[in-house]
Write a protein that holds these residues in place. Structure first.
Motif, short mmCIF file in Angstrom:
data_model
loop_
_atom_site.label_atom_id
_atom_site.label_comp_id
_atom_site.label_asym_id
_atom_site.label_seq_id
_atom_site.Cartn_x
_atom_site.Cartn_y
_atom_site.Cartn_z
N LYS A 243 0.83 -1.20 0.00
CA LYS A 243 0.00 0.00 0.00
C LYS A 243 0.87 1.25 0.00
CE LYS A 243 -4.13 -1.92 2.20
NZ LYS A 243 -5.07 -1.82 3.34
N ILE A 244 1.96 1.20 0.75
CA ILE A 244 2.88 2.34 0.80
C ILE A 244 3.55 2.54 -0.55
CG2 ILE A 244 5.01 3.22 1.86
CD1 ILE A 244 4.12 1.69 4.43
N ARG A 245 3.97 1.44 -1.18
CA ARG A 245 4.64 1.53 -2.48
C ARG A 245 3.73 2.12 -3.55
NH1 ARG A 245 8.86 -0.26 -5.50
NH2 ARG A 245 9.93 -1.24 -3.77
N SER A 246 2.43 1.94 -3.41
CA SER A 246 1.49 2.44 -4.43
C SER A 246 1.23 3.93 -4.30
CB SER A 246 0.17 1.67 -4.35
OG SER A 246 -0.55 2.03 -3.17
N LEU A 247 1.73 4.56 -3.23
CA LEU A 247 1.49 5.99 -3.02
C LEU A 247 2.27 6.84 -4.01
CD1 LEU A 247 1.74 6.13 0.89
CD2 LEU A 247 -0.36 6.10 -0.49
N SER A 248 1.77 8.00 -4.29
CA SER A 248 2.48 8.97 -5.12
C SER A 248 3.62 9.58 -4.32
CB SER A 248 1.53 10.07 -5.59
OG SER A 248 1.11 10.85 -4.46
N ILE A 249 4.52 10.31 -5.01
CA ILE A 249 5.61 10.97 -4.30
C ILE A 249 5.06 11.95 -3.27
CG2 ILE A 249 7.56 12.57 -4.56
CD1 ILE A 249 8.07 11.37 -7.31
N GLN A 250 4.03 12.72 -3.65
CA GLN A 250 3.45 13.70 -2.73
C GLN A 250 2.87 13.01 -1.50
OE1 GLN A 250 3.44 17.25 -3.01
NE2 GLN A 250 2.97 16.86 -0.86
N ASP A 251 2.17 11.88 -1.70
CA ASP A 251 1.59 11.15 -0.56
C ASP A 251 2.68 10.58 0.33
OD1 ASP A 251 -1.00 11.71 -1.22
OD2 ASP A 251 -1.33 9.86 -2.34
N LEU A 252 3.78 10.10 -0.26
CA LEU A 252 4.89 9.58 0.54
C LEU A 252 5.49 10.69 1.39
CD1 LEU A 252 6.66 7.26 -2.06
CD2 LEU A 252 5.64 6.52 0.09
N GLU A 253 5.63 11.88 0.81
CA GLU A 253 6.17 13.00 1.58
C GLU A 253 5.22 13.38 2.71
OE1 GLU A 253 6.80 15.94 -1.41
OE2 GLU A 253 8.70 15.07 -2.10
N ASN A 254 3.91 13.35 2.44
CA ASN A 254 2.93 13.64 3.50
C ASN A 254 2.99 12.59 4.61
OD1 ASN A 254 2.04 15.87 2.06
ND2 ASN A 254 0.34 14.79 1.10
N LEU A 255 3.12 11.33 4.20
CA LEU A 255 3.21 10.26 5.19
C LEU A 255 4.46 10.42 6.05
CD1 LEU A 255 2.30 7.61 6.47
CD2 LEU A 255 3.36 6.38 4.55
N GLY A 256 5.57 10.84 5.41
CA GLY A 256 6.81 11.04 6.15
C GLY A 256 6.66 12.04 7.27
N VAL A 257 5.79 13.04 7.07
CA VAL A 257 5.53 14.04 8.11
C VAL A 257 4.52 13.50 9.12
CG1 VAL A 257 4.61 16.34 8.56
CG2 VAL A 257 6.10 15.96 6.58
N ASP A 258 3.41 12.96 8.62
CA ASP A 258 2.33 12.52 9.50
C ASP A 258 2.73 11.39 10.43
OD1 ASP A 258 0.79 14.41 8.25
OD2 ASP A 258 -0.34 13.00 7.01
N LEU A 259 3.62 10.48 9.96
CA LEU A 259 3.97 9.33 10.79
C LEU A 259 4.69 9.73 12.08
CD1 LEU A 259 7.25 8.45 10.66
CD2 LEU A 259 6.61 7.82 8.35
#
Length: 273
Positions: A243-259
């Motif tokens: 599920k993480i691999r399917s994220l866009s670059i923008q979503d990965l960057e958002n996740l990096g902050v939110d986590l």
């Protein structure tokens, strides 16, 4: 360089050449299927799906035998998804571009206690270059084929590329040849043998390079996020990793902050949901 994107371009622009090579048939009609499978994609940037008559030809190009999930499991997963979506037999080929002694490059099945799934494996460094030289869409693969004199083979490919009459086709094939040759040859040698103007002027070349740069950024973001999550929660399950691999670059960057605000794994599952 985005080697697998170059292969994907070739497979989808010259599908008849690939079906002739892999299936041994002259297909009068081949339909390229865009990779919109149910559930999240596994790794849609390196695969091509072609509909040939009553079957689906699934091609996966690899430079590195290592992947998560492993290639054998991925082939099983794709096969099930394709059969469910298209109700057709599926012929699968994993095409390894760069020479490797890794056992995965010599593995042709997935097996567990209850399931066995078989697929085809091609190691380009073992292949006779003759069939590639006779088909324009396969010419770039010839530079990675078996040869006692790789440089002479590269020169032969360059000469065949130069014969292609259609300028757009010639530029596309030349661009892919230059990219794939990078797996085997020094850059200066490639430039001295291939006509650099074909590659520089090719829109395809620029598109492939741009896709490669985007993939590089995504891999960096993915690596950073997964390392942060493993440090915080320990090993992450394959389902969550996909599920993480399917994220866009923008979503990965958002996740990096939110986590940073996650206190338990359920927070990650809720975020992905």
């Amino acid at each position: 360089m985005s080697y697998d994107n170059a292969c994907k371009y070739l497979a989808e622009r010259f599908p008849a050449d690939f079906t002739r090579w892999l299936l041994g048939i002259e297909a009068t009609r081949v339909r390229v299927l865009k990779t919109e499978l149910d559930l999240e994609p596994i790794r849609a940037d390196s695969v091509s799906f072609l509909r040939v008559g009553d079957r689906i030809l699934h091609l996966e190009f690899e430079t590195d035998p290592y992947s998560n999930p492993p290639i054998p499991f991925r082939m099983l997963d794709y096969s099930v998804r394709l059969k469910r979506k298209y109700r057709r037999d599926v012929e699968q080929f994993v095409i390894f571009l760069q020479e490797s002694s890794n056992e995965i490059a010599f593995t042709t099945e997935y097996r567990d206690r209850t399931t066995t799934h078989r697929y085809n494996v091609i190691r380009l460094w073992e292949e006779d270059p003759a069939i590639f030289l006779d088909n324009p869409g396969l010419l770039p693969l010839a530079v990675l084929a078996r040869s006692d004199s790789p440089q002479a083979l590269l020169e032969q490919v360059a000469e065949r590329v130069d014969r292609i009459e259609n300028s757009d086709r010639r530029q596309g094939v030349a661009a892919c040849t230059g990219i794939l040759a990078g797996l085997r040859f020094d850059r200066d040698l490639i430039r001295s043998i291939l006509r650099a103007d074909f590659m520089r002027e090719s829109v395809i070349y620029q598109d492939i390079l741009q896709e490669g740069r985007q993939e590089g950024k995504k891999e960096e973001a993915l690596l950073l996020v997964t390392r942060q999550l493993e440090w915080k929660f320990g090993e992450i399950t394959p389902v969550l990793l996909e599920k993480i691999r399917s994220l866009s670059i923008q979503d990965l960057e958002n996740l990096g902050v939110d986590l940073l605000g996650f206190s338990e794994l359920a927070d990650l599952e809720a975020w992905l949901g």
